[in-house]
Each structure stands twice: as structure tokens, then as C-alpha cells.
Design an enzyme around this catalytic site. Sequence first.
Site, short mmCIF file in Angstrom:
data_model
loop_
_atom_site.label_atom_id
_atom_site.label_comp_id
_atom_site.label_asym_id
_atom_site.label_seq_id
_atom_site.Cartn_x
_atom_site.Cartn_y
_atom_site.Cartn_z
N SER A 12 -83.83 -90.25 -46.87
CA SER A 12 -85.27 -90.08 -46.84
C SER A 12 -85.82 -90.10 -45.42
O SER A 12 -86.68 -89.29 -45.06
CB SER A 12 -85.88 -91.20 -47.67
OG SER A 12 -87.14 -90.84 -48.12
N GLU A 15 -83.83 -105.36 -44.67
CA GLU A 15 -84.63 -104.94 -43.51
C GLU A 15 -84.69 -106.02 -42.43
O GLU A 15 -84.74 -105.72 -41.24
CB GLU A 15 -86.04 -104.57 -43.97
CG GLU A 15 -86.11 -103.37 -44.91
CD GLU A 15 -85.68 -103.69 -46.34
OE1 GLU A 15 -85.57 -104.89 -46.70
OE2 GLU A 15 -85.43 -102.74 -47.11
N ARG A 23 -94.22 -89.22 -45.25
CA ARG A 23 -93.34 -88.59 -46.22
C ARG A 23 -93.61 -87.09 -46.27
O ARG A 23 -92.68 -86.29 -46.27
CB ARG A 23 -93.56 -89.18 -47.62
CG ARG A 23 -92.56 -88.62 -48.64
CD ARG A 23 -92.75 -89.20 -50.02
NE ARG A 23 -93.88 -88.63 -50.72
CZ ARG A 23 -93.86 -87.49 -51.40
NH1 ARG A 23 -92.75 -86.78 -51.49
NH2 ARG A 23 -94.94 -87.02 -51.99
#
Lengths: 279, 320
Positions: free
Chosen positions: B34, B55, B164
Amino acid sequence: MFEQGVKDIQKLKKIAKEIRKDILLMLNKAGSGHTGGSLSAVELLTALFFAKMKHDPKNLTWKGRDHFILSKGHAAPLLYAILAKCGYFKHEELFELRQLGSRLQGHPDCKLTPGIEVPTGSLGQGLSMANGIAMALRLDELSGRVYVLLGDGEVQEGQVWEAAMTAAHYKLDNVCAILDNNRLQIDGWVEEVKNIEPLAAKWEAFGWNVKEINGHDFRQILEALNEVELVKGKPSIIIAHTVKGKGVSFFENKAKYHGVAPTNDELELALKELEEGIK
Amino acid sequence: MKKASLREAYGRTLVELGKENKDIVVLDADLSGSTKTKMFAKEFPERFFNIGIAEQDMMGTAAGLAAAGKIPFASTFAIFATGRAWEQIRQSIAYAGLNVKIVASHGGITVGDDGGSHQAIEDVGLMRILPNMTVIVPADAIEMEQVIRTIAKYKGPVYVRGARIDFPVIYDDKDYHFQIGKGSILREGRDITLIAMGLMVHHALEAASILSLEGIECRVVNMSSIKPIDRDLIIDSAQKTELIVTIEEHLITNGLGSAVCEVVCEECPVPVKRLGIKDRFGISGKPDKLLSYFHLTPQDIVEEVKKVLQRKPRLVRAVG
Ligand SMILES: Cc1ncc(C[n+]2csc(CCOP(=O)(O)OP(=O)(O)O)c2C)c(N)n1
Ligand SMILES: [Mg+2]
């Protein structure tokens, strides 16, 4: 003045005693700071910096060096005392600990203090940084090792276990964690606050080579450090059983002395005990 | 209208940089397809570290790599990068000013269908507040490429907010040159200044074209460098147009609007109207529907500009 690769246990014991005195003196002068967790890891760091690690106080960026990360950053007084004794800075600077303008911050600050590699103080983050350094060393085909000191209460932080998985997944056999298993955290016994056992089984299950030792016994510490270096394909952890406040009878095994500095009276008694040994 | 992907631009540029500099390393947290760091992973598998869905550990690992002289780029969605790992960024990266580049995709509400849990509307604020941190929000894919090249050479921690969805191309000319700390004037106008970041730069330009037909001339500024912000350009705009509207796909608190207000209040007080998201979370929906829902379309900007023009000191004086 700075002697590396000390093999003589008596000599190491003498250094450890001097380090303990420095810790007490600097904490007393500062009037605040972490006594218990500094004293519990004196032998561990003395063995690392005076017997085991390759490092050069006169050449901070030497590529061939081993790296050390104090993940339990509140034990900064211990690290400072060690670094001063190695010659990273002058001994008298120890007594500026925690003062305005000092290079010796309450918790390690690599921007300011020679010999410190990364910033710590917020628990749970050191192993991730150790992994990052270890990955970089591998990419650069350097043989240095990365040592990281964890607290036992500290491993309650989830990030430690994220990092444990990372080190195992990337087979970082140049990482050596040392767990100062003094069984105390701030609010009391680790077992009572939130149990972390079975520790060795946990690390093994996470893919680590595990070695358990008495963390005040130089012979065991040095043997363990040498032994785990030979283990390839996985990271190693030395679970060092220690006593919080070690060396001063009235500080030993007391949660209360986690984060308070010795008063003048306590200092006097403590220095005497260190000289004469606990009766 | 030509559109291009910021994510693709990032992935492509990383690969080019990887060829030029062997110290570039890349980390991701199970979103490499992504964020497009997968492009780098394919080319340089030994310099790519997938840290898994961790993360906090990713930021710490990046800090360690930087401490040992590497130039790590760490990527995931904006909310997980800045929210989940905020204190790791603070302690392990920003505190020591370590040379870590955090490049996030999925900033703002245009994340779309995934909904509020995945829409980072506070990320710029979370990063802007950190000492030592540089914060950049590119307005299109070409600027993204320049930003990535620029920050690879700059020493210090940087946060870059991507998106995105594909953005309309603004910098089609090859002359544009991104600089940290500089905003760029995309259109001149005397009546009001529109200062925008990210996708809203394009919307501001569209709004300016519509307004121009009605005789209202807008200066349009792309403030891609949120921190350090271009104080001179803000002051110049305040002096010349005496009225400012900020537009951001982010909460109006502690984002671009706040940053502009800080400068305007201190240096040259004039009315500032902040357009953006107002103290609420995002929701699911298609990006274009969401932009309408949150009043962030060019037409919304046109209407707000007309409203705030009433507040312009000179006009008020003229009326009074
Ligand atoms: C993230 C974080 N939470 C809380 C603290 C406050 N704190 C400092 S030391 C400590 C206890 C640490 O216990 P342990 O890891 O066992 O260290 P030691 O016993 O060796 O001193 C806590 C909770 C901190 N420094 N960082
Ligand atoms: Mg403990």
C-alpha cells in the site's frame, strides 16, 4: 589510565566498588535520581566496559566498536560513572548530574554525553534501537556487537516483545540483551505488580538463546558474555539475577530506594559499608 | 485533469535513491504494498526491513539504523505512524534529532471507505508539535518526488504526509523546485490569500478560478512545508491581501490553519478563516462524497471566501 580487557576478577571487583561509590556520591550531590537500579547492574556494566566490549573513549565514532544501550535509562548514574572511569569525560563532571547546563541529564541524552549512543528514559524502547544498530552493522559488514541492558519491570512494555520478535526474525546474533532481574519495580515486587515469569521460557519461545546467571558474579558474567557470542543465527539474552540496591544493606531489596538519592547520613553509612563490606 | 499517485512517486523515488546511495534503508509495518515501499523491497531486499504490525518497534529500529549512520525511511499509514508510535518518535527519534524519514500514506479523510479509524486527521499536529521535527505535506506526485529527494539529503527527522488517492497534477512544469521552509505562490491575486496543503492546494486553485470569474482575485499558496513554515510568505500575504483563508484535509486545530494563525497573530494580525475538519472524526464513504460532506470542495471554498470577504478591513472601512 583506562585499562581495557581486564581479566583479573579482583581488579574488576575494585573497579565495581569505585563505581558504586561514585554512584552514591553523585546521586547525593544531585539530591535526586535512581539509586536501586543503578547499584544492581554495577557488575554487569563493569564487566562489559572494562573486560568485554571493544570501545575507544578517544574515538567515539570508531567503526570497529561494540555498542551499548541503556534501555533502562533511569540507571544513568551508573552509566555516567562507568563512562567517566573509562575516560569519556572528566570524573568531576559526575557531580554536575541533573544540574542546569550539565551534559549529564537525568536520563541518557546522546546529543550531550560522549559515549552514549541513543536517547533513552522512556522504558521499552532500547531493544528496538539495538536491533536497528545491529542491522546497520550487518549491512556494513562490521563485526561489532550490540549490548542492551533491560530492566525486569521494563519487559512489561509491549514494545520489548515486538523487538524480541524482530531480533529473532532477522537472526540478529550480534544483539546481546542483558536483563537486570532485580525483581523490583517502582510499585513493589514485579511478581506482585504484574508477573513476568516464566522469563526464560518466554524469551526462548520468542526464538532467543537464553543464559541465566548471578549478575553480581564476574566469573559468571564474563563466561556468559563469551559463551553467547558463539551462538549464531539467533539473538542472545543473559538473564542476570541481581539484588536491587546491591552493596548497601539498607538499600538492598527495597522498592523505596528505586528513585531516591542517599541523604548525607545514608551516604556516610553506605560508603563505610562499601569499604568494609556488609556485615 | 491529469492525476498521479503520491504513493507511486514515493516508491519510484525510493528505488532511484537506493541506487544512488547504499545507506538508504527502508522499513514498513505490513503495508508495503500500500505504501509502495515494496518497490524498494523488490530491488534491494537486503536493505528492506518489514517489521510486521509493530509500528512502535519500527520507529525504534529506524532510530537505531539512523544512529549507526543509515538513512532510514519508515512507512505505514499516517495514523499508525504518528498516533500509535508517537512517543517512540518523540523519545527515540526527535529527542536526539536522529536522521529518520517517516513517510506516511493515507493522510486525511480521502482514505475513504475504511472510515474514521483509518483516516488521519490529526497527524500533522502530532508531528508539528515535536521539537526537531520537520513536517512536509506535498501537493502532488511531482512535489512528492522532490520532497523525498530533498529530505534524503537533509540531516534530521522528517514527517511526510502522503495520501491514498491520486492527486491532480499541479507542478507539470519541470521548473518547480521544492525547498524545506518555503511555500510557493501558484497564483497571484490582491483580494485574499488562500493557503492550502496537500489535495486542498488543487481545490484552492479551482476555487480561485471560479472566484476570478466574479472579479475576486485570490493569491493561492501551497504551504507544503508546514514546519518550518514560510513565515515571510505568510506575512507578505497578510500585508498584501489583508485576509487569509487556510484549507486543509486535517483538523483545523494544530494543523496548517493553526500554524498560519500563529504567524499572523504575532507578526501582522489580519482575519484568518480556517477551513478543515472541525473537532470530529472521519466516517466511511467515497473520497469525493466525503470531501463534500466535510465541506472541502472547491465550491465550498468559493462560498467561504465570499463570506469572509465581508470581514476584510478595507472593505469594512469602505462600507462603514
Ligand atoms: C514508558 C515508561 N513508563 C514509566 C516510566 C517510569 N519508570 C521509571 S523506572 C520504572 C520502573 C522500572 O523497573 P525496572 O525495569 O525493573 O528497573 P530497575 O528495577 O532495574 O530500576 C518506571 C515505571 C518510564 N521511565 N517509562
Ligand atoms: Mg527491576
